[in-house]
Design a protein around this motif. Structure first.
Motif, PDB file in Angstrom:
ATOM      1  N   GLU A  41      12.431   6.838  -1.308  1.00  0.00           N
ATOM      2  CA  GLU A  41      13.388   7.902  -0.702  1.00  0.00           C
ATOM      3  C   GLU A  41      14.555   7.380  -1.433  1.00  0.00           C
ATOM      4  O   GLU A  41      15.520   8.252  -1.924  1.00  0.00           O
ATOM      5  CB  GLU A  41      13.425   8.033   0.776  1.00  0.00           C
ATOM      6  N   ALA A  42      15.007   6.001  -1.331  1.00  0.00           N
ATOM      7  CA  ALA A  42      16.078   5.608  -1.773  1.00  0.00           C
ATOM      8  C   ALA A  42      16.226   5.606  -3.361  1.00  0.00           C
ATOM      9  O   ALA A  42      17.349   6.135  -3.712  1.00  0.00           O
ATOM     10  CB  ALA A  42      16.193   4.003  -1.538  1.00  0.00           C
ATOM     11  N   ASP A  71      11.007  15.183   7.125  1.00  0.00           N
ATOM     12  CA  ASP A  71      11.076  13.725   6.338  1.00  0.00           C
ATOM     13  C   ASP A  71      12.175  12.793   7.136  1.00  0.00           C
ATOM     14  O   ASP A  71      13.289  12.805   6.900  1.00  0.00           O
ATOM     15  CB  ASP A  71      11.670  14.074   4.944  1.00  0.00           C
ATOM     16  N   PHE A  72      11.704  12.045   8.020  1.00  0.00           N
ATOM     17  CA  PHE A  72      12.413  10.911   8.819  1.00  0.00           C
ATOM     18  C   PHE A  72      13.033  10.018   7.729  1.00  0.00           C
ATOM     19  O   PHE A  72      13.906   9.280   8.197  1.00  0.00           O
ATOM     20  CB  PHE A  72      11.505  10.297   9.889  1.00  0.00           C
ATOM     21  N   MET A  73      12.322   9.634   6.731  1.00  0.00           N
ATOM     22  CA  MET A  73      12.811   8.798   5.827  1.00  0.00           C
ATOM     23  C   MET A  73      14.345   9.015   5.229  1.00  0.00           C
ATOM     24  O   MET A  73      15.299   8.293   5.157  1.00  0.00           O
ATOM     25  CB  MET A  73      12.116   8.722   4.415  1.00  0.00           C
ATOM     26  N   ASP A  74      14.537  10.272   5.080  1.00  0.00           N
ATOM     27  CA  ASP A  74      15.787  11.010   4.732  1.00  0.00           C
ATOM     28  C   ASP A  74      16.977  10.685   5.631  1.00  0.00           C
ATOM     29  O   ASP A  74      17.971  10.204   5.121  1.00  0.00           O
ATOM     30  CB  ASP A  74      15.522  12.500   4.739  1.00  0.00           C
ATOM     31  N   GLU A  75      16.571  10.644   6.938  1.00  0.00           N
ATOM     32  CA  GLU A  75      17.532  10.348   7.910  1.00  0.00           C
ATOM     33  C   GLU A  75      18.056   8.537   7.980  1.00  0.00           C
ATOM     34  O   GLU A  75      19.024   8.281   8.115  1.00  0.00           O
ATOM     35  CB  GLU A  75      16.905  10.568   9.392  1.00  0.00           C
ATOM     36  N   ILE A  76      16.803   7.982   7.811  1.00  0.00           N
ATOM     37  CA  ILE A  76      17.054   6.457   7.717  1.00  0.00           C
ATOM     38  C   ILE A  76      17.962   6.127   6.461  1.00  0.00           C
ATOM     39  O   ILE A  76      18.874   5.437   6.682  1.00  0.00           O
ATOM     40  CB  ILE A  76      15.580   5.803   7.624  1.00  0.00           C
ATOM     41  N   ILE A  77      17.450   6.646   5.435  1.00  0.00           N
ATOM     42  CA  ILE A  77      18.301   6.159   4.040  1.00  0.00           C
ATOM     43  C   ILE A  77      19.583   6.753   4.242  1.00  0.00           C
ATOM     44  O   ILE A  77      20.715   6.013   3.698  1.00  0.00           O
ATOM     45  CB  ILE A  77      17.587   6.666   2.919  1.00  0.00           C
ATOM     46  N   PHE A 120       4.239   5.924  -7.753  1.00  0.00           N
ATOM     47  CA  PHE A 120       5.687   5.088  -7.601  1.00  0.00           C
ATOM     48  C   PHE A 120       5.241   3.705  -7.271  1.00  0.00           C
ATOM     49  O   PHE A 120       5.960   2.690  -8.103  1.00  0.00           O
ATOM     50  CB  PHE A 120       6.258   5.481  -6.195  1.00  0.00           C
ATOM     51  N   LEU A 121       4.130   3.025  -6.381  1.00  0.00           N
ATOM     52  CA  LEU A 121       3.897   1.885  -6.284  1.00  0.00           C
ATOM     53  C   LEU A 121       3.246   1.450  -7.421  1.00  0.00           C
ATOM     54  O   LEU A 121       3.265   0.110  -7.824  1.00  0.00           O
ATOM     55  CB  LEU A 121       3.133   1.714  -4.794  1.00  0.00           C
ATOM     56  N   GLU A 122       2.334   1.936  -7.774  1.00  0.00           N
ATOM     57  CA  GLU A 122       1.675   1.397  -9.024  1.00  0.00           C
ATOM     58  C   GLU A 122       2.605   0.927 -10.247  1.00  0.00           C
ATOM     59  O   GLU A 122       2.468  -0.172 -10.886  1.00  0.00           O
ATOM     60  CB  GLU A 122       0.559   2.391  -9.778  1.00  0.00           C
ATOM     61  N   ALA A 123       3.629   1.748 -10.575  1.00  0.00           N
ATOM     62  CA  ALA A 123       4.792   1.541 -11.214  1.00  0.00           C
ATOM     63  C   ALA A 123       5.396   0.423 -11.155  1.00  0.00           C
ATOM     64  O   ALA A 123       5.883  -0.641 -11.889  1.00  0.00           O
ATOM     65  CB  ALA A 123       5.743   2.691 -11.407  1.00  0.00           C
ATOM     66  N   VAL A 166       0.958  -1.477  -0.070  1.00  0.00           N
ATOM     67  CA  VAL A 166      -0.030  -0.106   0.029  1.00  0.00           C
ATOM     68  C   VAL A 166       0.940   1.346   0.214  1.00  0.00           C
ATOM     69  O   VAL A 166       1.727   1.437   0.593  1.00  0.00           O
ATOM     70  CB  VAL A 166      -0.906  -0.247   1.293  1.00  0.00           C
ATOM     71  N   ALA A 167       0.429   2.264  -0.531  1.00  0.00           N
ATOM     72  CA  ALA A 167       1.215   3.510  -0.792  1.00  0.00           C
ATOM     73  C   ALA A 167       1.573   4.188   0.560  1.00  0.00           C
ATOM     74  O   ALA A 167       2.495   4.648   0.585  1.00  0.00           O
ATOM     75  CB  ALA A 167       0.471   4.488  -1.684  1.00  0.00           C
ATOM     76  N   GLY A 168       0.550   3.963   1.779  1.00  0.00           N
ATOM     77  CA  GLY A 168       0.755   4.521   3.034  1.00  0.00           C
ATOM     78  C   GLY A 168       1.731   3.763   3.760  1.00  0.00           C
ATOM     79  O   GLY A 168       1.995   4.262   5.005  1.00  0.00           O
ATOM     80  N   TYR A 169       2.131   2.620   3.475  1.00  0.00           N
ATOM     81  CA  TYR A 169       3.184   1.969   4.047  1.00  0.00           C
ATOM     82  C   TYR A 169       4.500   2.499   4.250  1.00  0.00           C
ATOM     83  O   TYR A 169       4.848   3.010   3.325  1.00  0.00           O
ATOM     84  CB  TYR A 169       3.336   0.584   3.564  1.00  0.00           C
ATOM     85  N   THR A 170       5.170   2.230   5.563  1.00  0.00           N
ATOM     86  CA  THR A 170       6.559   2.727   5.684  1.00  0.00           C
ATOM     87  C   THR A 170       7.436   2.317   4.599  1.00  0.00           C
ATOM     88  O   THR A 170       8.558   3.013   4.123  1.00  0.00           O
ATOM     89  CB  THR A 170       7.001   2.473   7.032  1.00  0.00           C
ATOM     90  N   THR A 171       7.297   1.046   4.229  1.00  0.00           N
ATOM     91  CA  THR A 171       8.251   0.323   3.394  1.00  0.00           C
ATOM     92  C   THR A 171       8.113   1.225   1.956  1.00  0.00           C
ATOM     93  O   THR A 171       9.166   1.572   1.365  1.00  0.00           O
ATOM     94  CB  THR A 171       7.792  -0.898   2.942  1.00  0.00           C
ATOM     95  N   THR A 172       6.978   1.678   1.417  1.00  0.00           N
ATOM     96  CA  THR A 172       6.649   2.371   0.268  1.00  0.00           C
ATOM     97  C   THR A 172       7.703   3.766   0.392  1.00  0.00           C
ATOM     98  O   THR A 172       8.441   3.983  -0.620  1.00  0.00           O
ATOM     99  CB  THR A 172       5.388   2.559   0.048  1.00  0.00           C
TER     100      THR A 172
END
Length: 335
Positions: free
Chosen positions: A25-26, A315-321, A67-70, A14-20
């Motif tokens: 971000e990567a 954007d916490f994803m930025d810190e993680i990646i 993104f996820l659709e692609a 799902v687009a709302g998942y943290t994994t997405t």
């Protein structure tokens, strides 16, 4: 770097998942990103781990949805771990307990071999095996966790129920998402035996002390390498408030997410559990905290980081990646 995300089933993401958000971000940073379901993993004839992967297309996307659709639309292609820098296990074993029991341990089993072959596996698969159910909580000091009994014996539960003034929480030892979680008080004691029997059909039951603070919901606090994720002074955390008449704070069970911040009680918990989480290779986890007690540690696919980013405006994803990039760079420098 090349990073492969392992999920339960790619088509059910799902687009709302943290994994997405992490994969997106990567990709935005120019990394090669693959998706694979646990059923797509392969041990190859040359001794390498591989997977029938879907590659994120080399183009820009306007949203997590597109993104996820692609990704889902891509054809699978067999890829070898010799080309991977990172294998990120983001599948939830509990989600496969009923319909796909063969899939529960698949990620960590393949992940162990990939790790031996020089791939950075997140979270560490040996640590994930140790933390594969709620027994993991018992490795931490009693001061930060609720009093609990783990058993398949109804007499044990009944004794604990009496000791706890006829009010306890019952839930399965292995599971997630708030499934089969019950509050048993004086009104519901007639169903105590049936509840324990129902839970124990799939394993062990946890009888846990009831914390009055749970009425206000819980706080999910995200840790990276045993420390809170912080960006611009904002801590990655959300408060989850259950809907009326509900004891579970899971968002997909109807709970509402709100902005949250750190307090002294949470810091004590982090200081207590952080070192062992780091030692066990738990790179990214979610702590579920009620008052001054740690209720659960989510080590496989903790969700809610998108909510935390939105509430705090960072954007916490930025810190993680960024942290993952550093780990890969450190490995390359030391080899």
């Amino acid at each position: 770097m090349t990073i492969t995300f392992v999920v339960n089933q790619v088509r059910k993401e799902v687009a709302g998942y943290t994994t997405t958000a992490l994969a997106y971000e990567a990709h935005k940073r120019g990394h090669t990103v693959y998706y694979a379901g646990v059923g797509d993993l392969v041990y190859m004839a040359n001794g390498k781990i591989g997977a029938h992967c879907r590659k994120v297309p080399d183009r820009e996307f306007r949203s997590l949805n597109t993104f996820l659709e692609a990704v889902v639309a891509e054809e699978k292609a067999l890829k070898s771990s010799k080309n991977w820098d990172v294998l990120w296990l983001r599948n939830d074993p509990a989600a496969d307990m009923e319909n796909r029991p063969w899939a529960q341990d698949t990620g960590v089993l393949f992940g162990q071999l990939a790790s031996q072959q020089g791939v950075l596996v997140l979270n560490n698969p040996a640590g994930l095996i140790k933390a594969s159910n709620k027994m993991y909580l018992q490795y931490f000091p009693e001061s930060v966790r609720p009093l609990s009994v783990i058993t398949r014996n109804i007499a044990d539960v009944e004794a604990f129920y009496r000791d706890q003034n006829h009010q306890i929480i019952l839930k399965p030892l292995k599971g997630s998402g708030g499934k089969n979680v019950f509050l048993v008080d004086k009104k519901g004691n007639k169903n105590l035996k049936q509840i324990v029997e129902a839970i124990c059909r799939d394993g062990f039951a946890i009888a846990q002390e009831y914390l009055p603070a749970a009425k206000k919901g819980d706080t999910r606090l995200f840790l990276m390498d045993g420390e809170p994720i912080i960006k611009n002074g904002k801590v990655a955390a959300i408060q989850r408030v259950q809907k009326a008449g509900e004891i579970r704070s899971n968002i997909h069970q109807g709970a509402k997410a709100k902005r949250a911040s750190m307090n002294k009680e949470m810091q004590v918990i982090v200081d207590t559990v952080g070192p062992l989480l780091r030692e066990d290779g738990m790179f990214l986890v979610g702590l579920d905290i009620v008052g001054d007690k740690l209720m659960e540690i989510n080590v496989f696919s903790p969700g809610g980081l998108i909510h935390a980013s939105e509430f705090h405006g960072v954007d916490f994803m930025d810190e993680i990646i960024t942290a993952v990039e550093k780990k890969v760079a450190d490995i390359a420098q030391n080899t």
